[in-house]
Structures are given as structure tokens and as C-alpha cells.
Write a protein that holds these residues in place. Structure first.
Motif, PDB file in Angstrom:
ATOM      1  N   MET A   1       0.744  -3.131  -6.419  1.00 27.40           N
ATOM      2  CA  MET A   1      -0.303  -3.482  -7.381  1.00 27.40           C
ATOM      3  C   MET A   1      -0.405  -5.002  -7.527  1.00 27.40           C
ATOM      4  O   MET A   1      -1.510  -5.569  -7.510  1.00 27.40           O
ATOM      5  CB  MET A   1       0.001  -2.848  -8.735  1.00 27.40           C
ATOM      6  CG  MET A   1      -0.127  -1.342  -8.775  1.00 27.40           C
ATOM      7  SD  MET A   1       0.276  -0.643 -10.405  1.00 27.40           S
ATOM      8  CE  MET A   1      -1.088  -1.281 -11.389  1.00 27.40           C
TER       9      MET A   1
ATOM     10  N   GLY B   1      -0.202   2.060  -4.958  1.00 26.33           N
ATOM     11  CA  GLY B   1      -0.144   0.872  -5.805  1.00 26.33           C
ATOM     12  C   GLY B   1      -1.293  -0.085  -5.525  1.00 26.33           C
ATOM     13  O   GLY B   1      -1.864  -0.673  -6.456  1.00 26.33           O
ATOM     14  N   SER B   2      -1.658  -0.217  -4.255  1.00 24.45           N
ATOM     15  CA  SER B   2      -2.783  -1.096  -3.912  1.00 24.45           C
ATOM     16  C   SER B   2      -4.074  -0.600  -4.550  1.00 24.45           C
ATOM     17  O   SER B   2      -4.861  -1.386  -5.089  1.00 24.45           O
ATOM     18  CB  SER B   2      -2.941  -1.172  -2.393  1.00 24.45           C
ATOM     19  OG  SER B   2      -1.814  -1.778  -1.795  1.00 24.45           O
TER      20      SER B   2
ATOM     21  N   LEU C   1      -4.374   1.475  -7.209  1.00 21.81           N
ATOM     22  CA  LEU C   1      -4.271   1.338  -8.662  1.00 21.81           C
ATOM     23  C   LEU C   1      -4.467  -0.109  -9.096  1.00 21.81           C
ATOM     24  O   LEU C   1      -5.149  -0.395 -10.081  1.00 21.81           O
ATOM     25  CB  LEU C   1      -2.910   1.847  -9.139  1.00 21.81           C
ATOM     26  CG  LEU C   1      -2.657   3.355  -9.052  1.00 21.81           C
ATOM     27  CD1 LEU C   1      -1.195   3.658  -9.349  1.00 21.81           C
ATOM     28  CD2 LEU C   1      -3.558   4.099 -10.024  1.00 21.81           C
ATOM     29  N   GLY C   2      -3.868  -1.028  -8.343  1.00 20.15           N
ATOM     30  CA  GLY C   2      -3.981  -2.438  -8.687  1.00 20.15           C
ATOM     31  C   GLY C   2      -5.398  -2.946  -8.586  1.00 20.15           C
ATOM     32  O   GLY C   2      -5.866  -3.695  -9.460  1.00 20.15           O
TER      33      GLY C   2
END
Length: 486
Positions: free
Chosen positions: A274, A400-401, A403-404
Motif C-alpha cells: 500500500m 495491498g497495491s 487497496l493503497g
């Protein structure tokens, strides 16, 4: 029983690097060609889905293929993944409409979801942690090289040939990689009868796919579509959990994923992913829109992150036996908020080198963290679970990418709204395209405030990654080499 041929490790690693190169270069080389692709095919409103569709199926397929590799072996699943990726690449080159391009990119993503985790699993099978320093350096160099070569190769192809060759370039590379795996990788997998949890795999794919759609559409004008996708994701996730508790061979073994070292490492990787997507998305915007620098300078400020990552990964792999996994993982996690704190010092009069320093520190920390987390997870599971465990870490970073990107995009929009100056997206686009100007001072100040708030959010996420890293226990190196390879 006849003896298996000997696996030729250097040639297998060459095949691993070739297969990973196809996936690594995909984002940068396609980005370069997208203006020409949209010009030929139309469908500008679907522009972002050319990238989102690839990431959607890649993320959803990662865990499923990791499980399949534990059942059937790494080689057949890797060869199947390469075949799917190459078919998708071939069809992308023949696409004649934007919806067709998106559909073929979905197929490409499925192949990438097999290639990335299984390539890392093969390395874990063939090499002990003590041997992996040199190999991790090679693998890290693949990502750094692709980041540099992607835009150059894309620009050269667009200038001298059809954009279709952006995708067809994968075919010779993929065929060479497949030949290497088929010829030089030999596994002694026991062919026991094991049922595949097809229902669980389908539910997981639906749940994660719907979640990715919801995150991608969040904040867009189509709020109804995002809410519908979120509901589908919630229902799919609930049914998936119920299915996995009943399945004799679950796609996700909760007993493995919930183990403290794996859960903490994957949580740390998710937050680190993220933070890093926030850096790659918004640092170039700050350098261009606030500091008034050229796109080249903004690209250079981000490129040092791509250089810092392989350096950190190589250093981590070479010092694992000296310092241990946990200290390296902790050091990497601490460097993330340290780099993010440098971003907090940026102002309209800051030098671009300051932004580059923050990028370098965060990239170096990510190299340390990602390598230590992956080796740690592979060290504590047997061969029969290593594919699933490796895929769980890759999945966490990819999720995570996504979501970030959604979170930091929402923070930026909130910051722009809170400024109360009525700045619109087209004005920001004009600012970034023009490189500044006297009439754009107010817009630049508004963008600076919004991005500063985004950097604070990035710092908070990076600090949370440190807290999760502290929960990772000590894991000794030197597990038994129980792999059936050779």
C-alpha cells in the motif's frame, strides 16, 4: 524405480528470469503504447480497465495456482501459466476493440497469476536460504531492468512498428522460458489421489475479482456499480470461508495462513505494498505539479526507488545467515516510514533530489522487507505447502497495491475538497501538462496541501507495517531439503 534426470539449476533460473521478465515489463511497456492503442481502438472511457483487468485476474489467480502447484508440481502448472499468458498476448495484438482488449488482458492476467508465485516457489525449492543471495540479486535485477527497458522498448516499437508487437514480444521470450522448464526442471512429485477444491477456487476468484472491481470503481461516478461489486465480494467471501471449512483439500488452508509468522509477514507485506503504490502514484505528481519540474525529472525521482529495491533485495539475501530473517525484515519495515517522513518535509521550494532520496530509502527498505518475508514464509512450511505459502505473500503485496491506490486516491480527493478552492480535475491535468505558470499558483498550492495529506496517510500505513513486523517471531534458517526436485 528409474532415477530422475538431474535438474540443471542455472538453466532453470534462466527460465525463471525469462518468465518473470514477461510479467515485470508488462506494466511499463503497455503504458507507453496506450495512447496509440486508444487512438486506434477508441474507448477512452475504458482506458484504466486495460490495466485493472490484468491486475484483477492476476491477483485472484495467484492463490489458486499456488495450491495447484502443491498438488501437481511446479513444472506442469508453470507451463500451463506460460501457455495462457502467451495466448492472451497473441490475442491482445489482434484486438480490434477496447472491450476485446480488456477481455484478452484478463486472460493475460490469469497466466501472470501462475507465473509470478510459482517462479518464486521454484527458487525456494532448488536453493536453501544460505544459497539464495546471488539468485535473489538476479531476480531483483529483472524488475529493475524491465522498469528501464519497458518505456524505451515501448517507444521504439510504437515509432517503428505496430503497437501489436508490444504484446507479441512476449511470445519468443515465453517459448524460451517454457523450453527451459520442460527440459531442465525435473520433479519427483508423488502422484497421490488428491481432490481439488474446485468450488473453493471458483468462490475465491469471484470474491477477489468483485473486491478488485469495487476498489477500482470506488470514488468514480458509478457508485452503484462499486456497491454492487462490494456486495458480491462479501457474499462470495462468506461462502468461500464456509466451503474451505468443509473441503478436505482447501484452496486456502487457514491453519497455514493463520500461523503467526505467515500472518504477520503477509500483513506487513500488504501494508508495504500500500505504501509503495502511494509513492509510485503520487510522487511524480508532486514533482511535476508542485515543484514545477519536467516529467523526466519526476521519472528520475521515482526511478531511484526501482534501483533501491534490487540493491536492498540482494543485500538482504546475502546477509540472511549473518543477521537472521527477523532483523532484516524489521530494518526494511523501519525504512518505509523513514522514507515517508522525508516526503513530509517537501514544500514548493524543495529540491527534486529530496524527493529522490525518499524514493531511494523506501525502495531499499522494500527490497529488504520483501526478500526477508518471502524467505521466512518458505522456510517454515514443507514442500507440499510452499507453493500456497509463497502465493499468499505475492497475493498480499498485489492486494495491498490495489487497496493503497484506492485509499490514497480517496485521501487526495478529500484533501482537494477540504481546500475549498473549487479546483477541478481538468485544471489539475492542465497544471501537470503545462509544468506550471503564473496563473496556476493557486491550483499548485491546493495540490500541495492535498498531496501533503496523502503523504501523511502513507506515513501512517508505513508505521503500521513496522508494528506488524514486530509481531514476526524469530525463524531459524536451515530447514530440511525435502523438495522432490531431483
Amino acid at each position: 524405480m528409474p532415477a530422475l534426470p538431474t535438474t540443471r539449476r542455472p538453466l532453470v533460473i534462466a527460465a525463471v528470469m525469462a518468465s518473470m521478465f514477461m510479467v515485470a515489463i508488462e506494466a511499463t511497456i503497455v503504458s507507453t503504447a496506450m495512447p496509440q492503442i486508444v487512438g486506434d481502438l477508441g474507448g477512452l472511457a475504458l482506458y484504466s480497465w486495460v490495466f485493472s483487468s490484468f491486475l484483477l485476474t492476476q491477483t485472484a489467480a495467484t492463490v489458486v495456482f499456488g495450491k495447484l502447484s502443491d498438488v501437481y508440481g511446479r513444472k506442469p502448472v508453470m507451463l500451463a501459466g506460460i501457455a495462457v499468458f502467451l495466448v492472451g498476448s497473441l490475442l491482445c495484438g489482434f484486438a480490434r476493440s477496447m472491450p476485446a482488449m480488456i477481455a484478452f488482458r484478463l486472460l493475460q492476467g490469469v497466466g501472470a497469476g501462475a507465473i509470478q508465485p510459482i517462479a518464486l516457489t521454484i527458487v525456494g525449492d532448488l536453493y536453501s536460504a544460505q544459497e539464495r543471495g546471488r539468485i535473489q540479486g538476479f531476480l531483483a535485477s529483472v524488475w529493475a531492468t524491465s522498469a528501464v527497458l519497458g518505456p524505451l522498448a515501448g517507444g521504439f516499437i510504437i515509432e517503428h512498428a505496430s503497437w501489436a508487437w508490444i504484446f507479441w514480444l512476449n511470445i519468443p521470450v515465453g517459448l524460451l522460458a517454457a523450453t527451459g522448464f520442460a527440459t531442465f526442471l525435473h520433479e519427483g512429485v508423488t502422484r497421490a489421489e488428491r481432490r481439488i477444491d474446485a468450488a473453493g477456487a471458483a468462490l475465491f476468484t469471484v470474491a477477489i475479482g468483485a473486491l478488485m472491481v469495487a476498489l477500482t470503481e470506488a470514488g468514480s461516478s458509478d457508485s452503484w456499480g462499486a456497491m454492487t461489486a462490494a456486495c458480491v465480494a462479501l457474499v462470495g467471501a462468506t461462502l468461500f470461508v464456509l466451503q474451505e471449512r468443509l473441503a478436505p483439500e482447501p484452496v486456502i488452508a487457514f491453519s497455514v495462513w493463520s500461523r503467526r509468522p505467515i500472518a504477520a509477514s503477509n500483513g506487513c507485506s500488504l501494508l508495504a505494498g500500500m505504501a509503495l503504490i502511494g509513492l509510485t502514484t503520487f510522487l511524480p505528481m508532486y514533482v511535476q505539479g508542485v515543484l514545477g519540474q519536467t516529467p523526466l525529472v519526476a521519472g528520475l525521482a521515482l526511478t531511484v526507488m526501482v534501483l533501491g529495491w534490487p540493491i536492498g533485495a540482494t543485500l538482504a539475501a546475502r546477509t540472511l545467515t549473518r543477521f537472521g530473517l527477523r532483523p532484516i525484515l524489521l530494518t526494511g519495515s523501519l525504512l518505509l516510514p523513514l522514507g515517508a517522513s522525508v516526503l513530509l518535509t517537501l514544500g514548493p521550494g524543495s529540491a527534486p533530489v529530496t524527493a529522490g532520496l525518499a524514493s531511494l530509502v523506501m525502495g531499499f527498505g522494500m527490497g529488504l522487507l520483501s526478500t526477508a518475508a518471502l524467505v521466512l514464509i518458505q522456510e517454515i512450511v514443507p514442500w507440499s505447502q510452499r507453493g500456497s505459502a509463497t502465493a499468499s505473500n505475492v497475493f498480499s503485496r498485489n492486494l495491498g497495491s490495489t487497496l493503497g491506490a484506492t485509499l490514497f486516491g480517496a485521501v487526495l480527493n478529500h484533501g482537494l475538497a477540504r481546500a475549498g478552492t473549487g479546483v477541478h480535475a481538468d485544471q489539475l491535468q492542465h497544471l501537470l501538462a503545462s509544468g506550471g505558470g503564473a496563473g496556476l499558483t493557486e491550483i499548485r498550492a491546493t495540490l500541495q496541501q492535498a498531496l501533503h495529506l496523502t503523504f501523511w496517510a502513507m506515513f501512517g500505513i508505513a508505521a503500521a507495517a513496522v508494528l506488524l513486523a514486530l509481531l514476526v517471531p524469530h525463524v531459524p534458517l536451515g530447514r530440511a531439503r525435502e523438495t522432490p526436485a531431483e
